[in-house]
Design a protein around this motif. Sequence first.
Motif, PDB file in Angstrom:
ATOM      1  N   ARG A  11      -5.953  -0.931  17.486  1.00  0.00           N
ATOM      2  CA  ARG A  11      -7.011  -1.533  16.261  1.00  0.00           C
ATOM      3  C   ARG A  11      -7.709  -0.454  15.649  1.00  0.00           C
ATOM      4  O   ARG A  11      -7.937  -0.122  14.576  1.00  0.00           O
ATOM      5  CB  ARG A  11      -7.866  -2.435  17.054  1.00  0.00           C
ATOM      6  N   LYS A  15      -7.580   0.795  11.673  1.00  0.00           N
ATOM      7  CA  LYS A  15      -8.899   1.212  11.086  1.00  0.00           C
ATOM      8  C   LYS A  15      -8.654   2.598  10.190  1.00  0.00           C
ATOM      9  O   LYS A  15      -9.073   2.450   9.127  1.00  0.00           O
ATOM     10  CB  LYS A  15     -10.122   0.834  11.591  1.00  0.00           C
ATOM     11  N   ARG A 183      -4.308 -11.002  13.284  1.00  0.00           N
ATOM     12  CA  ARG A 183      -4.838 -10.458  14.392  1.00  0.00           C
ATOM     13  C   ARG A 183      -3.870 -10.423  15.594  1.00  0.00           C
ATOM     14  O   ARG A 183      -3.529  -9.515  16.308  1.00  0.00           O
ATOM     15  CB  ARG A 183      -6.008 -11.254  15.090  1.00  0.00           C
ATOM     16  N   SER A 188      -6.084  -6.684  13.703  1.00  0.00           N
ATOM     17  CA  SER A 188      -7.257  -7.140  12.784  1.00  0.00           C
ATOM     18  C   SER A 188      -6.817  -8.234  11.756  1.00  0.00           C
ATOM     19  O   SER A 188      -5.632  -8.547  11.890  1.00  0.00           O
ATOM     20  CB  SER A 188      -7.686  -5.654  11.867  1.00  0.00           C
ATOM     21  N   ASP A 189      -7.814  -8.535  11.034  1.00  0.00           N
ATOM     22  CA  ASP A 189      -7.512  -9.357  10.085  1.00  0.00           C
ATOM     23  C   ASP A 189      -7.905  -9.133   8.718  1.00  0.00           C
ATOM     24  O   ASP A 189      -8.863  -8.213   8.445  1.00  0.00           O
ATOM     25  CB  ASP A 189      -7.916 -10.835  10.348  1.00  0.00           C
ATOM     26  N   GLU A 192     -11.847  -8.383   7.867  1.00  0.00           N
ATOM     27  CA  GLU A 192     -12.392  -7.373   8.563  1.00  0.00           C
ATOM     28  C   GLU A 192     -11.943  -6.185   7.644  1.00  0.00           C
ATOM     29  O   GLU A 192     -12.821  -5.160   7.057  1.00  0.00           O
ATOM     30  CB  GLU A 192     -11.994  -7.107  10.048  1.00  0.00           C
ATOM     31  N   VAL A 193     -10.610  -5.964   7.357  1.00  0.00           N
ATOM     32  CA  VAL A 193     -10.117  -4.788   6.435  1.00  0.00           C
ATOM     33  C   VAL A 193     -10.598  -4.872   5.158  1.00  0.00           C
ATOM     34  O   VAL A 193     -11.055  -3.761   4.689  1.00  0.00           O
ATOM     35  CB  VAL A 193      -8.558  -5.104   6.419  1.00  0.00           C
TER      36      VAL A 193
END
Length: 301
Positions: A11, A15, A183, A188-189, A192-193
Amino acid sequence: MKSASLTSMDRVHLKKVTEAMVALPTLPLVASRLLESIADPDSATSEEIGALIALDPALTARTLKLANSEFYGFPRKVGTVDLAVVVLGPDTIRDLVLSAAVFQTLDPTWITLTGLWSHSLACGVAARAMADRCGYRLDAGAFAAGMLHDIGKVALRQTYPERFEAALALVREQGIPMEAAERGVLGSDHAEVGGWLAERWGLPGDLVEAIACHHRPEQARLNPELTSLVHIADWLAGRTGHSWPAEAKPGSVSPFAWECVEAGEIEREALLSDLVPFIQRAVRREQELFQHFRGSQEAGS
């Protein structure tokens, strides 16, 4: 199909990779300035918006072409940006420039983006309509937040196209929410991104928060009202036939969001019965207008 949740290290890597990718495309100066102006209604006058558009010669030409098109049928020649903004309306031209700039910056080819753009447009229209009816002070900010709420989907598709397609397949085949599929496959989704992307672009903090928390409005701290408007608008977009992917089923609205916009059950029913047909009509008009605007862009490119 094989899918597995990523580890915490994966994760972190996601990012970093996403931030590296989104650091490359930058919003055009005019779009950035327009987003900044939303937070200050006094600076969003026709004159100010005209001055911003005049910074970009190509955008100036396209705006003038649209103002002189048969779509508007203005009785005399529109020869200046200031007059074009008056003819088009400052809110309309700002919305057109923002939506075009954001999506073309992320994916100049527009491949497979039509449905996502329509969903985003419907969410922006719904957020603005909700803001108007709920007395929110910055309806232009609500439109921008709604229009931008799913930019993380574009970023994920560009960064990890195969994994993103696998997440889409889960939504279509198993009916699970998009963010849950992301996710599971990506760690992640898109919310968030999208928040990371908006932060990298230097967007106002409450817009960043509305994008990052639009599925979890109770986590908003800077401006829970704006985030709640976008959360409800996202659901409304699905109710009006503008889900993306099309197979996605609208979930339920967070009770926190309804409380935040101070809409009790009676007010909710009244809002929904009025807003659904209104949004459908408004989206059709905005789509037609945007097609004219894109045509002007392509002709002016």
